[in-house]
Design a protein around this motif. Structure first.
Motif, PDB file in Angstrom:
ATOM      1  N   LEU A 136       0.859  -1.187   0.000  1.00  0.00           N
ATOM      2  CA  LEU A 136       0.000   0.000   0.000  1.00  0.00           C
ATOM      3  C   LEU A 136       0.889   1.228   0.000  1.00  0.00           C
ATOM      4  O   LEU A 136       1.953   1.229   0.613  1.00  0.00           O
ATOM      5  CB  LEU A 136      -0.891   0.010   1.243  1.00  0.00           C
ATOM      6  CG  LEU A 136      -1.882  -1.141   1.339  1.00  0.00           C
ATOM      7  CD1 LEU A 136      -2.701  -1.027   2.613  1.00  0.00           C
ATOM      8  CD2 LEU A 136      -2.790  -1.181   0.121  1.00  0.00           C
ATOM      9  N   PHE A 137       0.463   2.281  -0.698  1.00  0.00           N
ATOM     10  CA  PHE A 137       1.269   3.491  -0.738  1.00  0.00           C
ATOM     11  C   PHE A 137       1.105   4.218   0.596  1.00  0.00           C
ATOM     12  O   PHE A 137       0.022   4.694   0.920  1.00  0.00           O
ATOM     13  CB  PHE A 137       0.837   4.383  -1.903  1.00  0.00           C
ATOM     14  CG  PHE A 137       0.860   3.653  -3.218  1.00  0.00           C
ATOM     15  CD1 PHE A 137       1.990   2.950  -3.605  1.00  0.00           C
ATOM     16  CD2 PHE A 137      -0.249   3.635  -4.054  1.00  0.00           C
ATOM     17  CE1 PHE A 137       2.026   2.251  -4.802  1.00  0.00           C
ATOM     18  CE2 PHE A 137      -0.221   2.938  -5.251  1.00  0.00           C
ATOM     19  CZ  PHE A 137       0.917   2.242  -5.626  1.00  0.00           C
ATOM     20  N   PRO A 138       2.199   4.316   1.387  1.00  0.00           N
ATOM     21  CA  PRO A 138       2.051   4.811   2.761  1.00  0.00           C
ATOM     22  C   PRO A 138       1.662   6.285   2.830  1.00  0.00           C
ATOM     23  O   PRO A 138       1.142   6.728   3.845  1.00  0.00           O
ATOM     24  CB  PRO A 138       3.438   4.590   3.366  1.00  0.00           C
ATOM     25  CG  PRO A 138       4.363   4.471   2.223  1.00  0.00           C
ATOM     26  CD  PRO A 138       3.579   3.930   1.079  1.00  0.00           C
ATOM     27  N   HIS A 139       1.926   7.026   1.744  1.00  0.00           N
ATOM     28  CA  HIS A 139       1.657   8.469   1.790  1.00  0.00           C
ATOM     29  C   HIS A 139       0.263   8.796   1.282  1.00  0.00           C
ATOM     30  O   HIS A 139      -0.118   9.958   1.239  1.00  0.00           O
ATOM     31  CB  HIS A 139       2.712   9.215   0.988  1.00  0.00           C
ATOM     32  CG  HIS A 139       2.806   8.771  -0.460  1.00  0.00           C
ATOM     33  ND1 HIS A 139       3.103   7.479  -0.810  1.00  0.00           N
ATOM     34  CD2 HIS A 139       2.616   9.437  -1.602  1.00  0.00           C
ATOM     35  CE1 HIS A 139       3.103   7.382  -2.133  1.00  0.00           C
ATOM     36  NE2 HIS A 139       2.813   8.548  -2.638  1.00  0.00           N
ATOM     37  N   HIS A 167      -1.086   3.171   7.754  1.00  0.00           N
ATOM     38  CA  HIS A 167      -0.592   2.803   9.084  1.00  0.00           C
ATOM     39  C   HIS A 167      -1.636   3.045  10.171  1.00  0.00           C
ATOM     40  O   HIS A 167      -1.420   2.672  11.318  1.00  0.00           O
ATOM     41  CB  HIS A 167       0.711   3.536   9.399  1.00  0.00           C
ATOM     42  CG  HIS A 167       0.538   5.013   9.626  1.00  0.00           C
ATOM     43  ND1 HIS A 167       0.677   5.936   8.619  1.00  0.00           N
ATOM     44  CD2 HIS A 167       0.221   5.706  10.734  1.00  0.00           C
ATOM     45  CE1 HIS A 167       0.450   7.139   9.124  1.00  0.00           C
ATOM     46  NE2 HIS A 167       0.171   7.037  10.388  1.00  0.00           N
ATOM     47  N   GLN A 168      -2.776   3.647   9.793  1.00  0.00           N
ATOM     48  CA  GLN A 168      -3.814   3.910  10.794  1.00  0.00           C
ATOM     49  C   GLN A 168      -4.886   2.829  10.827  1.00  0.00           C
ATOM     50  O   GLN A 168      -5.896   2.991  11.504  1.00  0.00           O
ATOM     51  CB  GLN A 168      -4.475   5.268  10.514  1.00  0.00           C
ATOM     52  CG  GLN A 168      -3.522   6.448  10.674  1.00  0.00           C
ATOM     53  CD  GLN A 168      -4.092   7.726  10.132  1.00  0.00           C
ATOM     54  OE1 GLN A 168      -4.631   7.755   9.030  1.00  0.00           O
ATOM     55  NE2 GLN A 168      -3.984   8.797  10.897  1.00  0.00           N
ATOM     56  N   ILE A 169      -4.714   1.776  10.044  1.00  0.00           N
ATOM     57  CA  ILE A 169      -5.717   0.707  10.053  1.00  0.00           C
ATOM     58  C   ILE A 169      -5.045  -0.618  10.400  1.00  0.00           C
ATOM     59  O   ILE A 169      -3.830  -0.732  10.362  1.00  0.00           O
ATOM     60  CB  ILE A 169      -6.461   0.615   8.689  1.00  0.00           C
ATOM     61  CG1 ILE A 169      -5.463   0.407   7.554  1.00  0.00           C
ATOM     62  CG2 ILE A 169      -7.317   1.847   8.465  1.00  0.00           C
ATOM     63  CD1 ILE A 169      -6.125   0.260   6.203  1.00  0.00           C
ATOM     64  N   SER A 170      -5.834  -1.609  10.727  1.00  0.00           N
ATOM     65  CA  SER A 170      -5.272  -2.879  11.191  1.00  0.00           C
ATOM     66  C   SER A 170      -4.817  -3.739  10.012  1.00  0.00           C
ATOM     67  O   SER A 170      -5.110  -3.446   8.859  1.00  0.00           O
ATOM     68  CB  SER A 170      -6.325  -3.638  11.987  1.00  0.00           C
ATOM     69  OG  SER A 170      -7.327  -4.106  11.104  1.00  0.00           O
TER      70      SER A 170
END
Lengths: 379, 271, 298
Positions: A104-107, A150-153
């Motif tokens: 996933l694209f982290p930005h 990064h804010q999801i499980s």
């Protein structure tokens, strides 16, 4: 799920007139001296959920990366809808991939991740939000649209990766160990979701996995790979019940293997001599065998019955002592040492409480099985 | 667990005292009223005002700033390209030579780098000045940028770039819309490093500059060769203050970002 | 796409060839030329317009006089030798000062460590020149160190420290300390504390555990730190010229003076070539050590 697919009579591979979606023609891939994929031929049909199963390093990931376009075959051709896709770069293929790490694209937010591919397709700009919303609905992530990866499980990330790969409605979706990063419970639940989404969208899925249970659960057909070659391509039940080789029998599930020689055959019925002074084992074989052929008799532990007395009408019955007991809760596996020194596993369901169990260590027992319970393999 | 014994406390106290006492003394004496740097004669800020009136220093500072801005920007572009080539470029003719040329300037004595570049500029007849210093600084600091960026690129999950290609990006589009935003922190720290190296450099600039464009370190060097002066103390204090503010802000910002990310990850895992 | 890749590789490649490799060729060439009072102050110059003949004529005029001059004049010998001595001694001194700091940092409470890291790195970001300059005021004849020592009554007459090798050592240890502390800290910080507990559990005293466990396991960091100090110190110019005296011979300073004061470019180039040849040994060793370390980590 796969039973329903079979129940509907979904078996395009049996129809000689059906055109495959994907065709591998003598595909070989070498990395320097190492041959990752070796002269491989296989057809994959529209609507299939096709599983590539094998140990790590067997070439399954290479096969998938060739479909995605990240690797080019050294020899042979790969056809998509009858067209050679060898020269087509990954960004021009109607094939999308869900990566093992999800990639996933982290930005970018969840919605931006899903829209990423759509923005680079010929879809009109005004239709993109609608499609993104539809995909979010499909994977039940509407309320997380604005979050960053990064804010999801972990389980949610897996669904974002799936939605992102499906958004462009590819002809073929590739899934590289899609559930490898999830814990066991979540993995089982997600397997059914995957099958659900596959049926809803009608997309052809090719999944790479080293987890045989996962392959059996989700796939319409399973291809067992080893050392760059396909050993067997068949439906999950036939892979389990009718393995074509010792390798497949041993790789899928638990199996007892007894080596011997073919004594006599009569149709599918084969008699095997396997030890001095022991009765012949009666099993079955899919292909005709000549007497004297070296062979292995393969039988699943759950098809071996265990009893204190010799069952009077059993075709096969061998005596031994209980060497070890593995209590697994729902089932128990008895390791029985035969007089010849062989260890044979027999499995029974634990329908009674443990205190009332029939057998204990060192008990003399009889193992019995029918003439169709085990199969005779030569490969 | 780990023990903070008297030994460790002493080592840390003495060590950091050694690192910081000279700097603290330097700063204190920049406020000294006396011309003699070693004798305290009361508090005064007059050396700062003297400094503001010193044209030579101001000009040199301006030249240094121009050189640092230009060379660090060029070095960031070239160094990022070099890092990409090193990590993602695959095999090409002369790759070993290329990586050697990236690493060598890091360990090369500045006197040699400076001398060799000067001889090059003379050989090709390039007039020495701001431009030649920029070229020289770009060359040695691009290697530092490329080390910083390539270590980030090497730890970066390659499949993220593949996912971009898979979703329809051209390789250039994938670099612009996925790779660059992800490696941006490393690119920025590379730029900062290049900027500081350029601000700080005395030796290479001395070799490659012309008489008309003296940089601040050259000016400082020629003046402190004659001895200690309170004006230099004042200048040093300003530079130290700027760097300290910069470094502390940067570390606080990055610490906050890490803390926030960690907290969000924990919350995400809990749901 | 392939054209793009070619351009991407070509730009930094050509840049480094032009501004890094070719200049060394020129240094080598000039080191084999003769000094002349002219601009540029050396002959022969390679006349490219004369083609092949010009090249062969040029080759026949090359001579190794500058190198034999370096060998004969004991100034250069002494400079190289004293550079090596100063580098070795100051590397060991930096290790002696740096190791306890790194050890203390690694054993500090976890929440302190990032701040301690910043404290070690901070001086590294401030100007090298300023850090050296800071010592000039402290070490001078009437400087603060002498004032302090006289005040305590340890000495009666001020010591001469500035412009001696002692000042050079202090300056080197001070400016290169972060290069030593950081790699050692990195290895010590990774060190699994349960190894020490296991050693103590198996009967080691704390000091034995340090020598038998911590010291050998911190070796990679110590080696890296020593190279990171030794290599740049060998060619150091600023510290010996500001803190050292006329008796401080270091090769970087000699090169600078040959070039700027004596304007003897061929000899300066020859000094550079020899310095580079000397440096190749520690640089190769360092690269090999780093390589082995990376492989061990994987």
């Amino acid at each position: 799920m796969q039973q329903t697919a079979n129940g509907c009579g979904f078996a395009p591979w049996q129809d000689p007139n059906e055109e495959p979606l994907i065709r591998f023609e003598g595909v070989t891939k070498k990395f320097g001296e190492f041959t990752a994929v070796d002269r491989l031929d296989v057809d994959i049909f529209k609507g299939e959920f096709f599983a590539l199963l094998g140990p790590s390093g067997c070439g399954k990931t290479t096969l998938m990366r060739m479909l995605a376009g990240f690797e080019k075959p050294t020899e042979g051709r790969i056809l998509l809808d009858g067209r050679d896709i060898g020269p087509v770069p990954p960004n021009k293929r109607a094939v999308n991939m869900m990566f093992q790490s999800y990639a996933l694209f982290p930005h970018l937010s969840v919605a931006e991740n899903i829209a990423f591919g759509l923005k680079r397709s010929d879809m009109p700009k005004t239709e993109i939000p609608g499609r993104v919303d539809e995909m979010l609905g499909l994977v039940q992530l509407r309320e997380f649209a604005g979050r960053k990866p990064h804010q999801i499980s972990g389980g949610q990330r897996q669904r974002v990766a799936l939605a992102r790969a499906l958004a462009k409605a590819p002809k073929l979706l590739l899934l590289d160990e899609p559930l490898g990063a999830l814990d066991k419970k979540l993995r089982q639940q997600t397997q059914f979701e995957l099958v659900d989404i596959q049926e809803k969208t009608g997309t052809t899925f090719v999944i790479v996995t080293h987890d045989q249970e996962e392959a059996m659960t989700v796939a319409t057909r399973v291809a067992v790979m080893d050392h760059g070659r396909l050993i067997q391509v068949d439906t999950p039940d036939r892979i389990y019940e009718m393995p074509n080789s010792v390798y497949v029998a041993d790789f899928i599930g638990d199996v007892n293997l007894i080596e011997g020689n073919v004594a006599s055959t009569e149709g599918e019925r084969v008699e095997i001599s396997w030890a001095e002074g022991q009765p012949l084992i009666v099993g079955s074989s899919a292909s005709p065998l000549a007497a004297g052929t070296r062979c292995s008799f393969a039988i699943r532990p759950e098809k071996v019955a265990i009893s204190a007395e010799r069952p009077p009408d059993a075709v096969n019955a061998i005596s031994g002592n209980i060497h070890d007991i593995a209590y697994l809760g729902n089932i128990s596996t008895y390791h029985v040492r035969l007089d010849t020194g062989h260890i044979v596993k027999a499995q029974t369901a634990n329908s009674r409480r443990i205190g009332r169990r029939d057998f204990t260590w060192e008990d003399a027992v009889w193992l019995s099985f029918t003439d169709t319970a085990g199969i005779v393999l030569t490969g | 667990m780990r023990r903070l014994t008297w030994f460790n406390v002493t080592a840390l106290t003495l060590g950091f005292a050694f690192l910081y006492i000279p700097i603290v003394i330097l700063v204190i004496y920049s406020f000294n009223a006396s011309k003699l740097v070693t004798v305290w004669a009361g508090f005064s800020t007059k050396w700062y005002f003297e400094l503001m009136r010193n044209e030579a220093f101001l000009n040199a500072a301006w030249v240094t700033l121009k050189v640092a801005l230009a060379s660090s920007t060029a070095a960031t572009v070239l160094g990022t390209m070099a890092a990409y080539v090193m990590v993602r470029g695959g095999r090409f003719f002369g790759r070993t030579l290329f990586s050697g040329m990236i690493y060598a300037p890091l360990v090369m004595p500045e006197v040699i780098t400076g001398l060799s570049l000067l001889l090059l500029f003379i050989a090709v007849g390039l007039e020495r000045g701001v431009f030649t210093v920029v070229l020289a600084h770009t060359t040695f600091s691009m290697c530092f940028v490329s080390i910083v960026v390539s270590s980030r690129l090497a730890t970066f999950d390659r499949s993220i770039e593949e996912a971009a290609l898979d979703l329809g990006c051209t390789p250039f589009d994938a670099f612009r819309s996925v790779t660059l935003p992800i490696i941006a922190p490393a690119v920025i720290s590379g730029w900062l490093l290049a900027f500081t190296l350029s601000l700080d450099d005395l030796v290479i600039a001395s070799f490659t500059t012309g008489p008309a464009s003296t940089t601040l370190p050259i000016r400082i060097f020629s003046s402190i060769r004659l001895g200690v002066s309170p004006e230099i103390n004042a200048l040093s204090t300003i530079l130290i203050a700027l760097v300290t503010i910069g470094v502390i802000t940067a570390s606080l910002v990055s610490k906050r970002a890490i803390m926030r990310q960690r907290a969000e990850e924990q919350r995400a895992a809990a749901t | 796409m392939n054209l793009r890749r070619l351009i991407l590789i070509a730009i930094p490649y050509l840049w480094l060839l032009l501004f890094f490799l070719i200049p060394f060729g020129i240094v080598l060439k000039i080191s084999l030329s003769e000094t002349a009072i002219a601009i540029p102050p050396y002959t022969p110059t390679l006349d490219l317009s004369a083609g092949w003949q010009g090249f062969t004529a040029y080759l026949s005029e090359l001579d190794f006089d500058n190198f034999s001059f370096l060998a004969e004049d004991d100034l250069y010998w002494k400079a190289f030798l004293s550079s090596l001595t100063i580098s070795v001694v100051s590397t060991l001194l930096t290790l002696a000062v740096g190791f306890p700091i790194a050890y203390g940092m690694a054993n500090a409470p976890e929440e302190w460590r990032p701040s301690l890291m910043v404290l070690v790195i901070l001086p590294f970001w401030t100007s090298f020149l300023i850090r050296v300059y800071a010592w000039m005021g402290i070490l001078s004849q009437g400087g603060l160190l002498n004032q302090f020592l006289i005040w305590t009554g340890l000495i009666d007459t001020p010591l001469t420290i500035l412009n001696t090798n002692t000042a050079v050592y202090i300056g080197i240890v001070y400016t290169y300390l972060p290069f030593m502390v950081l790699p050692i800290y990195a290895t010590l910080e990774k060190l699994d504390n349960s190894l020490l507990e296991a050693a103590e559990d198996l009967g080691c005293s704390r000091i034995q555990a340090f020598w038998l466990v911590t010291a050998p396991l911190s070796r990679p960091g110590v080696i890296a730190g020593c190279f990171l100090v030794f290599i740049p110190v060998l060619g150091e110019f600023v510290i010996p010229s500001l803190l050292g005296g006329s008796g401080t011979l270091m090769i970087g300073k000699v090169l600078w003076e040959e070039f700027f004061t004596n304007r003897d470019w061929p000899v300066a180039s020859a000094v550079a070539v020899v310095l580079l040849l000397i440096l190749i040994i520690p640089i190769t060793l360092f690269q090999r050590n780093q390589q082995a370390q990376r492989e061990a980590d994987e």
